[in-house]
Motif scaffolding. Structure first.
Motif, mmCIF file in Angstrom:
data_model
loop_
_atom_site.group_PDB
_atom_site.id
_atom_site.type_symbol
_atom_site.label_atom_id
_atom_site.label_comp_id
_atom_site.label_asym_id
_atom_site.label_seq_id
_atom_site.Cartn_x
_atom_site.Cartn_y
_atom_site.Cartn_z
ATOM 1 N N MET A 1 0.847 -1.191 0.000
ATOM 2 C CA MET A 1 0.000 0.000 0.000
ATOM 3 C C MET A 1 0.882 1.241 0.000
ATOM 4 N N ARG A 2 0.732 2.055 -0.986
ATOM 5 C CA ARG A 2 1.460 3.316 -1.021
ATOM 6 C C ARG A 2 0.599 4.399 -0.377
ATOM 7 N N GLN A 3 1.244 5.279 0.330
ATOM 8 C CA GLN A 3 0.492 6.341 0.978
ATOM 9 C C GLN A 3 0.530 7.607 0.132
ATOM 10 N N ARG A 4 -0.123 8.592 0.640
ATOM 11 C CA ARG A 4 -0.253 9.836 -0.102
ATOM 12 C C ARG A 4 1.107 10.514 -0.284
ATOM 13 N N GLU A 5 1.376 10.924 -1.514
ATOM 14 C CA GLU A 5 2.622 11.640 -1.768
ATOM 15 C C GLU A 5 2.487 13.072 -1.254
ATOM 16 N N SER A 6 3.614 13.710 -1.035
ATOM 17 C CA SER A 6 3.530 15.113 -0.639
ATOM 18 C C SER A 6 3.181 15.930 -1.874
ATOM 19 N N ARG A 7 2.599 17.083 -1.643
ATOM 20 C CA ARG A 7 2.203 17.945 -2.764
ATOM 21 C C ARG A 7 3.416 18.327 -3.598
ATOM 22 N N VAL A 8 4.517 18.616 -2.903
ATOM 23 C CA VAL A 8 5.712 19.049 -3.623
ATOM 24 C C VAL A 8 6.243 17.920 -4.501
ATOM 25 N N ALA A 9 6.268 16.707 -3.949
ATOM 26 C CA ALA A 9 6.776 15.568 -4.722
ATOM 27 C C ALA A 9 5.877 15.308 -5.927
ATOM 28 N N LEU A 10 4.583 15.407 -5.683
ATOM 29 C CA LEU A 10 3.619 15.198 -6.767
ATOM 30 C C LEU A 10 3.822 16.249 -7.860
ATOM 31 N N ALA A 11 3.968 17.493 -7.423
ATOM 32 C CA ALA A 11 4.161 18.580 -8.385
ATOM 33 C C ALA A 11 5.469 18.396 -9.151
ATOM 34 N N ALA A 12 6.528 17.958 -8.445
ATOM 35 C CA ALA A 12 7.829 17.771 -9.106
ATOM 36 C C ALA A 12 7.707 16.740 -10.229
ATOM 37 N N ALA A 13 6.948 15.690 -9.968
ATOM 38 C CA ALA A 13 6.775 14.655 -10.988
ATOM 39 C C ALA A 13 6.026 15.208 -12.195
ATOM 40 N N TYR A 14 4.976 15.994 -11.935
ATOM 41 C CA TYR A 14 4.208 16.557 -13.049
ATOM 42 C C TYR A 14 5.017 17.619 -13.802
ATOM 43 N N GLN A 15 5.839 18.361 -13.051
ATOM 44 C CA GLN A 15 6.709 19.351 -13.696
ATOM 45 C C GLN A 15 7.623 18.684 -14.707
ATOM 46 N N LEU A 16 8.241 17.594 -14.253
ATOM 47 C CA LEU A 16 9.187 16.893 -15.122
ATOM 48 C C LEU A 16 8.471 16.340 -16.352
ATOM 49 N N MET A 17 7.293 15.796 -16.101
ATOM 50 C CA MET A 17 6.488 15.282 -17.208
ATOM 51 C C MET A 17 6.199 16.411 -18.200
ATOM 52 N N ALA A 18 5.841 17.588 -17.673
ATOM 53 C CA ALA A 18 5.482 18.717 -18.548
ATOM 54 C C ALA A 18 6.670 19.154 -19.399
ATOM 55 N N SER A 19 7.852 19.245 -18.768
ATOM 56 C CA SER A 19 9.008 19.757 -19.512
ATOM 57 C C SER A 19 9.374 18.830 -20.668
ATOM 58 N N HIS A 20 9.060 17.565 -20.539
ATOM 59 C CA HIS A 20 9.309 16.624 -21.640
ATOM 60 C C HIS A 20 8.161 16.629 -22.648
ATOM 61 N N LEU A 21 6.951 16.677 -22.091
ATOM 62 C CA LEU A 21 5.783 16.490 -22.958
ATOM 63 C C LEU A 21 5.622 17.635 -23.962
ATOM 64 N N ILE A 22 6.052 18.820 -23.564
ATOM 65 C CA ILE A 22 5.960 19.956 -24.493
ATOM 66 C C ILE A 22 6.632 19.569 -25.826
ATOM 67 N N HIS A 23 7.800 18.972 -25.724
ATOM 68 C CA HIS A 23 8.543 18.611 -26.940
ATOM 69 C C HIS A 23 8.070 17.286 -27.527
ATOM 70 N N ASP A 24 7.574 16.411 -26.650
ATOM 71 C CA ASP A 24 6.988 15.172 -27.172
ATOM 72 C C ASP A 24 5.839 15.506 -28.119
ATOM 73 N N LEU A 25 5.007 16.447 -27.679
ATOM 74 C CA LEU A 25 3.834 16.803 -28.492
ATOM 75 C C LEU A 25 4.270 17.430 -29.814
#
Lengths: 169, 519
Positions: free
Chosen positions: A1-25
């Motif tokens: 069972m994984r518990q709730r991630e911190s907001r900052v960690a969650l945001a960091a993951a989405y940030q990284l995804m965004a910086s790649h996805l801009i160019h992926d798209l």
């Protein structure tokens, strides 16, 4: 069972995804890397984000505990939904913060629903499966969303070092 | 730059170089930490945490190098759009660095600061009690990390600071991180580290782990169910009251829904705190109540005011104590006589009398909802949530007089002597003739806590220490120094008991190798 991630960690993951996805798209638009697994995974992450935002926009889950006892699956699903409630709400807040132009819950929810349908299409059929308005949505709206998303660490709420997952007694 | 790395120039080259230097520094720092902890088998959680960060840093370094090579190769191609390639490289590497520097600082800070020496005595007992609970849940390993901080607190999984980021890296990295144990942080106020008796409050933080345990088939946590039932029953009324209280005649539906959600979120947190209080009493007995009072009473803050700090998460001390005292009495009101039992009962009576008649700023319906949810957590439910961990009432009944008796004789109450007990008129049995299993046994650390609290509350550590004159303050001035000295004694006693427990465990594992030969 994984518990709730911190907001900052969650945001960091989405940030990284965004910086790649801009160019992926952009790559997808130019007909390149359609089959790249990493791109598909990042599109899935963004899909996960807009889906969670929609769930987080719901006032409160309904009353499935009133469901007949034999509908154990429904109760289980409800349990999972509740377990993720705070995370979904966090994601909703995150999307609202990035989408500055949306003033109400329903506007953000509506945008997330539209983004979900376009991304699902993109994920399943690639760039060519999108119609013109959908392609414009990706080029204009989604890219500016991702541009702001990748800078979340510049907001107070998501700044590095913030440890909101440590709950003080 | 070494020859196997692409020689990028311009802005991309600068970004590439700085990113690699930063990641290399991070790698070095983590390697030093790994080295520093290499022999600290008592810090398994921190060791796992450092390894997890090392894996992540290595993967990030690998990704940056890979991106640099890809850019270099792109630029070599004829007709390549150099501007586009540079922009993509800079966004991707910059994004990676920003994310790493957002996610790493807090776990890194925790890893840099292992717990202090004075909390050490409690690490083993608390970790064992937690393990009893989570081992029962199946293969969901969990390690505790005790963190010196400003206040008591908990974080269910520090690893979850890193795993979201891993979604952007290779599947192999995700597999590695998913296979690691949960790393639960238990924070304690470093300024109070030497006040061991107050650390019974740590039971509340451990209780948060219990509160999130799922059922054997993945059912929602039992305690959360209690809140959800109450929420279902009260939500409509709560919403109606918010509509009635709105300034506008026809308030915006969406706004009301938003308010309902905010209120329910706050009430769930209050419920969780009250539930963890109740579970904490079941984990360590009445000592938790005395520790909570010892920790907070000097603040003289008994009720939670609206829109003030803490409102989002915690009820006031008065309500918490009113709920806790009956749970503590379940341990003390067993018809047992003797000075230790009297001391505990009198302390609870006096506390009950002293709690001011102050109440948190809540609406009636909010209070009703929480009461209904907490009301479902009767003793049977609390035992079930903690099962098989918890402090059985019978253990206190068995131990308290022994602890008190030893304290009266200035003996650390760490073990119960069994075989050496003998009638006064007979000789003690020779150790050769007694099974070591019956020789002595450690006293439960929670019984040490409760017995020592009883001893302290009865004023015994202060007796005969000062000269009784109260020139500076209308209390015995000796109390201040004695509190610290007595806590050191308690700490040493728990350490002794823990050592005994470990040795006994080693002996059992050796399966009787140390037993004396039988005749």
């Amino acid at each position: 069972m994984r518990q709730r991630e911190s907001r900052v960690a969650l945001a960091a993951a989405y940030q990284l995804m965004a910086s790649h996805l801009i160019h992926d798209l952009r790559d997808l638009m130019s007909g390149r890397e359609d089959a790249d697994r990493a791109i598909r995974e990042r599109v899935e992450l963004l899909l996960d984000l807009v889906q969670a935002a929609q769930r987080g926009a719901e006032p409160v889950p309904g009353q499935p505990l009133d469901a007949p006892a034999h509908e154990a699956g429904a109760v289980r699903e409800h349990g999972d939904r509740l377990a993720n409630l705070e995370r979904d709400e966090d994601v909703f807040d995150l999307v609202s913060r990035v989408r500055r132009e949306d003033r109400t819950i329903s506007q953000t929810k509506h945008w997330a629903a539209h983004a979900e349908s376009v991304l699902a299409e993109l994920h399943d059929g690639g760039w060519k499966a999108l119609n013109k308005p959908q392609q414009e949505f990706v080029q204009m709206d989604l890219e500016s969303f991702l541009r702001r998303l990748e800078r979340l660490d510049q907001t107070d709420e998501y700044r590095p070092g913030r440890r909101d997952s440590l709950v003080r007694r | 730059m070494s020859s196997d790395q692409p020689a990028l120039t311009g802005l991309s080259g600068r970004i590439f170089e700085r990113a690699l230097i930063r990641l290399h520094r991070l790698h070095q720092d983590l390697t030093e930490l790994r080295y520093a902890y290499r022999d600290r088998d008592d810090l398994p959680g921190l060791k796992v945490l450092v390894e997890a960060m090392l894996v992540l840093a290595s993967e990030a370094e690998r990704t940056v190098v890979q991106r640099g090579r890809a850019l270099w190769e792109d630029l070599q191609q004829e007709g390549a759009n150099a501007a586009e390639a540079h922009e993509a490289f800079r966004d991707r590497v910059g994004g990676l660095m920003n994310s790493i520097e957002s996610a790493i600082p807090s776990p890194f800070q925790v890893a840099q600061q292992p717990h202090g020496r004075e909390i050490e005595a409690l690490v083993g007992p608390l970790a064992r009690e937690t393990a009893r609970m989570v081992n029962h849940d199946g293969p969901s390993a969990r390690e505790l990390i005790f963190e010196p901080a400003a206040d008591y607190g908990f974080q269910l999984s520090l690893l979850d600071e890193l795993t979201p980021l891993a979604k952007n890296f290779s599947a192999a990295l995700r597999t590695v991180l998913d296979g690691l144990p949960q790393l639960t942080v238990i924070a304690y106020p470093s300024q109070l580290e030497a006040e061991t008796l107050l650390h019974a409050v740590l039971a509340h933080e451990i209780a948060h782990i219990a509160l999130h345990r799922r059922g054997p088939l993945g059912e929602p946590p039992r305690a959360q169910d209690a809140f959800d039932v109450a929420r279902r029953e009260h939500r409509d009324t709560l919403r109606e009251r918010l509509v009635e209280g709105a300034e506008e005649k026809e308030p915006d539906e969406e706004e009301i829904d938003r308010q309902v959600r905010t209120v329910l979120r706050r009430l769930r947190k209050w419920f969780e705190e009250l539930a963890c209080d109740a579970l904490a009493v079941r984990l360590v007995g009445p000592a938790y109540v005395f520790a909570l009072v010892g920790l907070d009473v000097a603040s003289n803050r008994w009720k939670q005011l609206g829109a003030m700090a803490g409102e989002e998460s915690h009820p006031g001390l008065a309500w918490r104590l009113r709920r806790l005292i009956p749970l503590a009495r379940a341990y003390t009101d067993q018809g047992m006589d003797g000075p230790a039992w009297t001391a505990l009962r009198e302390a609870l009576d006096s506390l009950q009398r002293d709690i001011p008649d102050e109440h948190d700023e809540l609406t009636d319906i909010e209070r009703e909802l929480i009461e209904a949810a907490v009301g479902q957590l009767d003793t049977a439910a609390l035992i079930e949530i903690l099962d098989p961990a918890g402090y059985d009432i019978g253990v206190l009944a068995n131990d308290l007089d022994v602890v008190w008796d030893k304290l009266e004789h200035d003996i650390p109450p760490a073990e119960r002597i069994a075989a050496r007990n003998h009638p006064d008129d007979s000789s003690p049995p020779s150790p050769d003739t007694v099974s070591l299993e019956d020789w002595s046994e450690p006293i439960d650390w929670r019984s040490i806590f409760n017995g020592c609290w009883a001893w302290w509350l009865a004023g015994r550590p202060v007796e005969g220490v000062g000269d009784g004159t109260h020139r500076l303050a209308p209390i015995d001035p000796a109390v201040r120094d004695q509190w610290i000295a007595f806590n050191a004694f308690v700490r040493g006693t728990i350490e002794l008991g823990d050592l005994h427990e470990r040795l006994q465990s080693v002996r059992d594992r050796l399966d009787g190798l140390n037993r004396p030969e039988s005749d």
